[in-house]
Design an enzyme around this catalytic site. Structure first.
Site, short mmCIF file in Angstrom:
data_model
loop_
_atom_site.label_atom_id
_atom_site.label_comp_id
_atom_site.label_asym_id
_atom_site.label_seq_id
_atom_site.Cartn_x
_atom_site.Cartn_y
_atom_site.Cartn_z
N SER A 137 0.85 -1.20 0.00
CA SER A 137 0.00 0.00 0.00
C SER A 137 0.88 1.24 0.00
O SER A 137 2.06 1.18 0.41
CB SER A 137 -0.90 -0.01 1.24
OG SER A 137 -1.49 1.26 1.46
N TYR A 150 -2.20 -1.05 10.11
CA TYR A 150 -2.31 -1.42 8.71
C TYR A 150 -1.04 -1.06 7.95
O TYR A 150 -0.47 -1.89 7.22
CB TYR A 150 -3.52 -0.71 8.09
CG TYR A 150 -3.69 -0.94 6.61
CD1 TYR A 150 -4.30 -2.09 6.15
CD2 TYR A 150 -3.25 0.01 5.68
CE1 TYR A 150 -4.47 -2.30 4.78
CE2 TYR A 150 -3.41 -0.19 4.33
CZ TYR A 150 -4.02 -1.35 3.88
OH TYR A 150 -4.18 -1.55 2.52
#
Length: 270
Positions: A137, A150
């Site tokens: 990401s 995350y």
């Protein structure tokens, strides 16, 4: 006999787009997901459209029993492509995150990725051929409030992939970490985040098929780390070159704004 691509989290979004990409290239598929009706229907569509076989495995990969079941299903199979895509986001600040959710995220986005990669890698090395794509990401480049855990797992995926690349040079096995920005999928809704997906510009939402197309173009060019979005590229640049004190100040300001917004929202509902 056709080669086989294993894609986790293939019910929708990026996982489904990778399934379409490799099916169109003639690969048989093993698709994992949790929503049986949807993923089964998509598998049937892919089989008819591309004349391939698409096997569906309903597993919960954030649970030790789920990954154990998947590993037992593929242990004696020749997997030529692995796409580690399954993942989820969390909305709360880290201190407010339930322990159960913390354990699920760490298991899914670190331990599951590691075990699946280890499982298929030996066969790939024996054949001197294989592709492993790990979905990271843009959060791996610059962690912000509300995505501490995350982003940390996605940074692990990025470092893990780059480390694997250095070990696998010359073996015929190729790896890539894909670091997208905003994707038009169910990711944010599943995490309880309400986002304006009609937003355009640098940090606008992109379609999963377009991201996969750009990432695979990078793969063919030999790019180990694919950053397919302009906004994600900017975040990567800022993460590399922005002085840390300035970055911390920016993050703290953002965090304060989020807390104020939450307080105002709570007050308006009293």
């Amino acid at each position: 006999m056709k080669n086989t691509a294993l894609i986790t989290g293939a019910t929708s979004g990026l996982g489904l787009s990778y399934a379409k990409y490799f099916a169109s290239a003639g690969y048989d598929l093993i698709l994992t997901g949790r929503r049986r009706e949807i993923i089964q229907k998509n598998a049937e569509i892919l089989q008819k459209r591309y004349h391939i076989k698409a096997e569906v495995l309903i597993v919960e990969l954030s649970d030790p029993n789920g990954i154990s079941h998947l590993l037992s299903c593929i242990r004696d199979r020749d997997i030529h492509v692995l796409v580690n895509n399954a993942g989820f986001g969390l909305k709360p600040f880290f201190a407010d995150t339930p322990r159960e959710d913390i354990e699920k995220m760490l298991y899914l986005q670190i331990w599951c990725v590691t075990q699946l990669t280890h499982c298929v890698l030996k066969g790939m090395l024996q054949r001197h051929d294989g592709i492993i794509i790990n979905i990271s990401s843009d959060g791996a480049f610059a962690v912000m409030p509300h995505n501490v855990l995350y982003s940390s797992t996605k940074l692990y995926i990025l470092n893990f992939t780059e480390g694997l690349h250095t070990e696998l040079v010359g073996t015929g096995v190729h790896v890539q970490a894909v670091c997208p920005g905003f994707i038009d999928s169910h990711f944010h809704e599943n995490a309880g985040m309400h986002m304006d997906k009609n937003k355009k510009g640098l940090f606008g939402f992109r379609q999963p098929d377009d991201i996969v197309a750009d990432a695979m173009k990078d793969f063919r060019k030999g790019k180990v780390v694919s950053v397919p979005d302009a906004g994600a590229k900017l975040i990567r640049f800022m993460g590399r070159f922005m002085p840390r004190k300035a970055f911390y100040k920016m993050s703290a300001s953002f965090s304060a704004g989020v807390i104020k917004k939450k307080a105002n929202t709570s007050a308006s509902h009293k």
